[in-house]
Design a protein around this motif. Sequence first.
Motif, PDB file in Angstrom:
ATOM      1  N   GLU A  59       0.834  -1.202   0.000  1.00  0.00           N
ATOM      2  CA  GLU A  59       0.000   0.000   0.000  1.00  0.00           C
ATOM      3  C   GLU A  59       0.869   1.252   0.000  1.00  0.00           C
ATOM      4  N   VAL A  60       0.473   2.238  -0.810  1.00  0.00           N
ATOM      5  CA  VAL A  60       1.148   3.536  -0.873  1.00  0.00           C
ATOM      6  C   VAL A  60       0.398   4.467   0.086  1.00  0.00           C
ATOM      7  N   LEU A  61       0.945   4.682   1.286  1.00  0.00           N
ATOM      8  CA  LEU A  61       0.250   5.463   2.310  1.00  0.00           C
ATOM      9  C   LEU A  61       0.007   6.911   1.902  1.00  0.00           C
ATOM     10  N   SER A  62       0.918   7.504   1.155  1.00  0.00           N
ATOM     11  CA  SER A  62       0.747   8.905   0.761  1.00  0.00           C
ATOM     12  C   SER A  62      -0.416   9.091  -0.221  1.00  0.00           C
ATOM     13  N   ALA A  63      -0.890   8.011  -0.834  1.00  0.00           N
ATOM     14  CA  ALA A  63      -2.010   8.086  -1.774  1.00  0.00           C
ATOM     15  C   ALA A  63      -3.338   7.682  -1.122  1.00  0.00           C
ATOM     16  N   ARG A  64      -3.318   7.353   0.151  1.00  0.00           N
ATOM     17  CA  ARG A  64      -4.523   6.914   0.870  1.00  0.00           C
ATOM     18  C   ARG A  64      -5.514   8.067   1.001  1.00  0.00           C
ATOM     19  N   THR A  65      -6.799   7.792   0.750  1.00  0.00           N
ATOM     20  CA  THR A  65      -7.863   8.786   0.928  1.00  0.00           C
ATOM     21  C   THR A  65      -8.999   8.136   1.716  1.00  0.00           C
ATOM     22  N   THR A  66     -10.040   8.924   1.989  1.00  0.00           N
ATOM     23  CA  THR A  66     -11.179   8.393   2.731  1.00  0.00           C
ATOM     24  C   THR A  66     -11.886   7.291   1.960  1.00  0.00           C
ATOM     25  N   ASP A  67     -11.828   7.346   0.621  1.00  0.00           N
ATOM     26  CA  ASP A  67     -12.583   6.375  -0.168  1.00  0.00           C
ATOM     27  C   ASP A  67     -11.767   5.644  -1.232  1.00  0.00           C
ATOM     28  N   SER A  68     -10.435   5.564  -1.041  1.00  0.00           N
ATOM     29  CA  SER A  68      -9.613   4.781  -1.968  1.00  0.00           C
ATOM     30  C   SER A  68      -8.323   4.311  -1.302  1.00  0.00           C
ATOM     31  N   THR A  69      -7.788   3.215  -1.850  1.00  0.00           N
ATOM     32  CA  THR A  69      -6.523   2.647  -1.397  1.00  0.00           C
ATOM     33  C   THR A  69      -5.697   2.344  -2.636  1.00  0.00           C
ATOM     34  N   THR A  70      -4.442   2.765  -2.655  1.00  0.00           N
ATOM     35  CA  THR A  70      -3.568   2.544  -3.805  1.00  0.00           C
ATOM     36  C   THR A  70      -2.436   1.607  -3.406  1.00  0.00           C
ATOM     37  N   TYR A  71      -2.162   0.642  -4.298  1.00  0.00           N
ATOM     38  CA  TYR A  71      -1.113  -0.356  -4.067  1.00  0.00           C
ATOM     39  C   TYR A  71      -0.080  -0.297  -5.183  1.00  0.00           C
ATOM     40  N   ALA A  72       1.177  -0.554  -4.831  1.00  0.00           N
ATOM     41  CA  ALA A  72       2.233  -0.787  -5.813  1.00  0.00           C
ATOM     42  C   ALA A  72       2.292  -2.299  -6.007  1.00  0.00           C
ATOM     43  N   LEU A  73       2.345  -2.727  -7.263  1.00  0.00           N
ATOM     44  CA  LEU A  73       2.382  -4.147  -7.585  1.00  0.00           C
ATOM     45  C   LEU A  73       3.806  -4.572  -7.920  1.00  0.00           C
ATOM     46  N   PRO A  74       4.139  -5.857  -7.783  1.00  0.00           N
ATOM     47  CA  PRO A  74       5.490  -6.323  -8.112  1.00  0.00           C
ATOM     48  C   PRO A  74       5.910  -6.006  -9.551  1.00  0.00           C
ATOM     49  N   SER A  75       4.944  -5.828 -10.454  1.00  0.00           N
ATOM     50  CA  SER A  75       5.247  -5.505 -11.852  1.00  0.00           C
ATOM     51  C   SER A  75       5.676  -4.045 -12.032  1.00  0.00           C
ATOM     52  N   VAL A  87     -14.333   4.714   3.844  1.00  0.00           N
ATOM     53  CA  VAL A  87     -14.008   3.503   4.599  1.00  0.00           C
ATOM     54  C   VAL A  87     -13.072   3.826   5.763  1.00  0.00           C
ATOM     55  N   ARG A  88     -12.547   5.067   5.766  1.00  0.00           N
ATOM     56  CA  ARG A  88     -11.650   5.502   6.843  1.00  0.00           C
ATOM     57  C   ARG A  88     -11.772   7.005   6.989  1.00  0.00           C
ATOM     58  N   VAL A  89     -11.348   7.495   8.137  1.00  0.00           N
ATOM     59  CA  VAL A  89     -11.333   8.930   8.396  1.00  0.00           C
ATOM     60  C   VAL A  89      -9.992   9.287   9.022  1.00  0.00           C
ATOM     61  N   LYS A  90      -9.614  10.544   8.883  1.00  0.00           N
ATOM     62  CA  LYS A  90      -8.378  11.021   9.502  1.00  0.00           C
ATOM     63  C   LYS A  90      -8.745  11.696  10.814  1.00  0.00           C
ATOM     64  N   GLN A  91      -8.247  11.146  11.919  1.00  0.00           N
ATOM     65  CA  GLN A  91      -8.485  11.706  13.243  1.00  0.00           C
ATOM     66  C   GLN A  91      -7.144  11.983  13.900  1.00  0.00           C
ATOM     67  N   ASP A  92      -6.946  13.211  14.307  1.00  0.00           N
ATOM     68  CA  ASP A  92      -5.692  13.607  14.957  1.00  0.00           C
ATOM     69  C   ASP A  92      -4.474  13.247  14.107  1.00  0.00           C
ATOM     70  N   GLY A  93      -4.604  13.408  12.778  1.00  0.00           N
ATOM     71  CA  GLY A  93      -3.486  13.161  11.875  1.00  0.00           C
ATOM     72  C   GLY A  93      -3.232  11.703  11.537  1.00  0.00           C
ATOM     73  N   THR A  94      -4.091  10.801  12.011  1.00  0.00           N
ATOM     74  CA  THR A  94      -3.918   9.374  11.775  1.00  0.00           C
ATOM     75  C   THR A  94      -5.151   8.799  11.095  1.00  0.00           C
ATOM     76  N   TRP A  95      -4.939   7.957  10.079  1.00  0.00           N
ATOM     77  CA  TRP A  95      -6.058   7.296   9.424  1.00  0.00           C
ATOM     78  C   TRP A  95      -6.621   6.210  10.324  1.00  0.00           C
ATOM     79  N   LYS A  96      -7.954   6.192  10.459  1.00  0.00           N
ATOM     80  CA  LYS A  96      -8.639   5.152  11.241  1.00  0.00           C
ATOM     81  C   LYS A  96      -9.769   4.595  10.394  1.00  0.00           C
ATOM     82  N   ASN A  97      -9.945   3.274  10.435  1.00  0.00           N
ATOM     83  CA  ASN A  97     -11.051   2.651   9.724  1.00  0.00           C
ATOM     84  C   ASN A  97     -12.355   3.071  10.370  1.00  0.00           C
ATOM     85  N   ILE A  98     -13.414   3.206   9.561  1.00  0.00           N
ATOM     86  CA  ILE A  98     -14.730   3.557  10.085  1.00  0.00           C
ATOM     87  C   ILE A  98     -15.130   2.496  11.107  1.00  0.00           C
ATOM     88  N   ASP A  99     -15.519   2.947  12.288  1.00  0.00           N
ATOM     89  CA  ASP A  99     -15.971   2.064  13.373  1.00  0.00           C
ATOM     90  C   ASP A  99     -17.153   2.752  14.041  1.00  0.00           C
TER      91      ASP A  99
END
Length: 138
Positions: A59-75, A87-99
């Motif tokens: 996973e590329v953390l710098s590309a993480r958003t509230t509604d997307s996840t980006t991965y680098a593949l071996p290719s 699917v997640r929110v940023k709370q106090d500067g940290t990404w947290k999954n919706i709970d």
Amino acid sequence: MAAETALVTEGGGLAFADNTTSASSVSASSDTSNVSGPAKAQDEASAVLMARLQDRKIEVLSARTTDSTTYALPSGELETEAYAGPVRVKQDGTWKNIDTSLSDTGADLTPEAAAADIAVSDGGDTDLASVNLFHPVP
């Protein structure tokens, strides 16, 4: 025998790989079953290098958003998973999954992590619930 050397710096966003051949190099196993730890990297360059070396998606953390996840593949390609809603929110500067589990925070019951500011009365108040919708900043 071929040996591959990699240097990744977390803070600087630098990645370097050197694929050299040497008769005196130690044999490196291509078995990645012993790779442990989270499959994520801070930036795209580090994620691409790690994906190539570990032969798994990272996973590329710098590309993480509230509604997307980006991965680098071996290719060397990037893959983005987009979701219909947050699917997640940023709370106090940290990404947290919706709970949406409710916790008693005093006068209200509030979710652990939600895409809106929600409070449910724990009794005795005039308001049963309050919801403030906001657009989360990625």
